[in-house]
Enzyme design. Structure first.
Site, PDB file in Angstrom:
ATOM      1  N   SER A  63     145.192  64.311  21.999  1.00 11.77           N
ATOM      2  CA  SER A  63     146.436  64.917  22.506  1.00 11.77           C
ATOM      3  C   SER A  63     146.285  66.339  23.047  1.00 11.77           C
ATOM      4  O   SER A  63     147.212  66.838  23.687  1.00 11.77           O
ATOM      5  CB  SER A  63     147.495  64.931  21.402  1.00 11.77           C
ATOM      6  OG  SER A  63     147.998  63.646  21.201  1.00 11.77           O
ATOM      7  N   LYS A  66     146.939  66.820  26.610  1.00 15.35           N
ATOM      8  CA  LYS A  66     148.316  66.833  27.126  1.00 15.35           C
ATOM      9  C   LYS A  66     148.678  68.200  27.717  1.00 15.35           C
ATOM     10  O   LYS A  66     149.535  68.298  28.582  1.00 15.35           O
ATOM     11  CB  LYS A  66     149.295  66.450  26.010  1.00 15.35           C
ATOM     12  CG  LYS A  66     149.151  64.991  25.571  1.00 15.35           C
ATOM     13  CD  LYS A  66     149.949  64.721  24.303  1.00 15.35           C
ATOM     14  CE  LYS A  66     149.812  63.276  23.858  1.00 15.35           C
ATOM     15  NZ  LYS A  66     150.418  63.046  22.529  1.00 15.35           N
ATOM     16  N   TYR A 190     145.554  57.640  31.230  1.00 16.38           N
ATOM     17  CA  TYR A 190     145.914  58.384  30.015  1.00 16.38           C
ATOM     18  C   TYR A 190     144.884  58.140  28.908  1.00 16.38           C
ATOM     19  O   TYR A 190     144.418  59.086  28.262  1.00 16.38           O
ATOM     20  CB  TYR A 190     147.330  57.969  29.567  1.00 16.38           C
ATOM     21  CG  TYR A 190     147.726  58.477  28.205  1.00 16.38           C
ATOM     22  CD1 TYR A 190     148.107  59.802  28.014  1.00 16.38           C
ATOM     23  CD2 TYR A 190     147.717  57.627  27.093  1.00 16.38           C
ATOM     24  CE1 TYR A 190     148.462  60.267  26.750  1.00 16.38           C
ATOM     25  CE2 TYR A 190     148.074  58.083  25.828  1.00 16.38           C
ATOM     26  CZ  TYR A 190     148.439  59.411  25.662  1.00 16.38           C
ATOM     27  OH  TYR A 190     148.775  59.864  24.420  1.00 16.38           O
ATOM     28  N   TYR A 242     153.523  68.715  16.440  1.00 17.51           N
ATOM     29  CA  TYR A 242     154.485  67.651  16.107  1.00 17.51           C
ATOM     30  C   TYR A 242     155.437  68.090  14.995  1.00 17.51           C
ATOM     31  O   TYR A 242     155.871  69.237  14.999  1.00 17.51           O
ATOM     32  CB  TYR A 242     153.740  66.348  15.777  1.00 17.51           C
ATOM     33  CG  TYR A 242     152.802  65.984  16.872  1.00 17.51           C
ATOM     34  CD1 TYR A 242     153.310  65.551  18.107  1.00 17.51           C
ATOM     35  CD2 TYR A 242     151.436  66.139  16.753  1.00 17.51           C
ATOM     36  CE1 TYR A 242     152.464  65.257  19.157  1.00 17.51           C
ATOM     37  CE2 TYR A 242     150.594  65.851  17.800  1.00 17.51           C
ATOM     38  CZ  TYR A 242     151.113  65.414  18.994  1.00 17.51           C
ATOM     39  OH  TYR A 242     150.280  65.142  20.031  1.00 17.51           O
ATOM     40  N   VAL A 260     144.369  63.760  17.514  1.00 21.78           N
ATOM     41  CA  VAL A 260     143.961  62.920  16.377  1.00 21.78           C
ATOM     42  C   VAL A 260     142.439  62.757  16.256  1.00 21.78           C
ATOM     43  O   VAL A 260     141.964  62.200  15.282  1.00 21.78           O
ATOM     44  CB  VAL A 260     144.618  61.513  16.383  1.00 21.78           C
ATOM     45  CG1 VAL A 260     146.077  61.587  16.020  1.00 21.78           C
ATOM     46  CG2 VAL A 260     144.405  60.792  17.696  1.00 21.78           C
TER      47      VAL A 260
END
Ligand code: DON
Length: 306
Positions: A63, A66, A190, A242, A260
């Site tokens: 992530s 991103k 992605y 998060y 992760v």
């Protein structure tokens, strides 16, 4: 600001925290990571770096990419157009939440750092299916000062075969006109981007570049506009970790983004960037050892922005 010896000591002092987490297993290949791995790299804004622990060992970026996807979308598309499709608000749900799509506004993803928002941001990158992936890869190479970045093919295949939650999210977003076109192609891009291999140094340089208003302190190359870096870091503050973003901000005072694979990058405007890697994750999906290290480094180096 910190000595090599002290940085090494800190990695050793935080080793206990890796035992409090578990490696990710919902992407089957990630379950093979070493739960005890822990490393850190600090990069200041003059391009002076220092690493400790297993900082050279690579994991998949997951992530953290991103942020690069969002920066490229910001470069390619006016912010108001982008925010018609993706909101910029915090979420208390998990990163792969399927319910974090607003009911109003055609079910906009809540922010660009949850999976739905990242897939929608990638859709907004110029170049279509032929060019999108390469545009983000090129930016990632510039942000990390690493033109030899490569994809972990096994992790990529593993996620492509099992990423049904992301498939559900993406098809739902197509049904509500947030995205359009070939959904499988967009997801393939992605999954590839999430599987790029990085180490602590790559992450620290990327963070330092954000902290330096878009100018890479190692190469001197301008990678992103200062205003876009501020936007990307603002979203890191509210959504980068998060459901743990609030607690992490209280503990460290640093804009950060986790993945992760076990990586976290933390950008400290005007000071530098930190990259940590520890694949054992807490229940929020953030590196357990990495968070412990960043908290202690924030205190010792006085890195809180608050
Ligand atoms: O889409 C996924 O589920 C993964 N490729 C990335 C998730 C992730 O890294 C969440 N971060 N903590």
């Amino acid at each position: 600001m910190i000595t090599q010896q002290r940085l090494e000591e800190l990695v050793n002092e935080c080793a206990f925290a890796t035992k409090q987490g578990k490696v990710a297993s919902y992407i089957p290949k990630l379950a093979e990571a070493d739960p005890q791995q822990l490393g850190v790299y600090w990069m200041d804004l003059e391009g002076n770096g220092m690493g400790a622990g297993e900082w050279e060992k690579r994991v998949t970026v997951q992530s953290i990419v991103k942020v690069a996807i969002f920066l490229q979308a910001l470069a390619d598309c006016p912010l108001d157009e982008l925010t018609r499709r993706i909101s910029l608000n915090a979420t208390a749900e998990t990163f792969n939440s399927i319910v974090d799509l607003e009911v109003k506004n055609h079910h906009r993803p809540l922010n660009p750092y949850i999976n739905s928002g990242a897939i929608a941001s990638l859709y907004m990158v110029s170049g279509g299916p032929e060019g999108r992936l390469q545009r983000v890869m090129d930016l990632l190479g510039k942000l990390t000062a690493n033109d030899a970045l490569s994809i972990d093919e096994q992790v990529y295949v593993s996620e492509k075969q099992t990423g049904h939650r992301n498939r559900a999210i993406a098809y739902f977003m197509k049904s509500t006109q947030i995205i359009d076109g070939d959904v499988e192609q967009l997801l393939d891009e992605y999954f590839r981007l999430c599987s790029v291999k990085v180490n602590c140094r790559d992450l620290a340089i990327m963070a330092a570049t954000l902290a330096n208003g878009g100018k890479n302190p190692v190469t001197g190359v301008c990678c992103a506009r200062k205003s876009h870096c501020k936007t990307a870091m603002a979203v890191m503050v509210s959504c980068g970790m998060y459901g743990q973003s609030g607690e992490f901000l209280v503990r460290t005072g640093m804009p950060a983004k986790s993945g992760v694979g076990g990586g976290i990058m933390a950008a400290i405007p005007g000071k530098g960037g930190l990259g940590v890697v520890g694949p054992a994750l807490n229940e929020t999906g953030n590196s357990a050892g990495g968070i412990e290290l960043l908290s202690r480094l924030s205190d010792e180096m006085d890195l809180s922005i608050l």
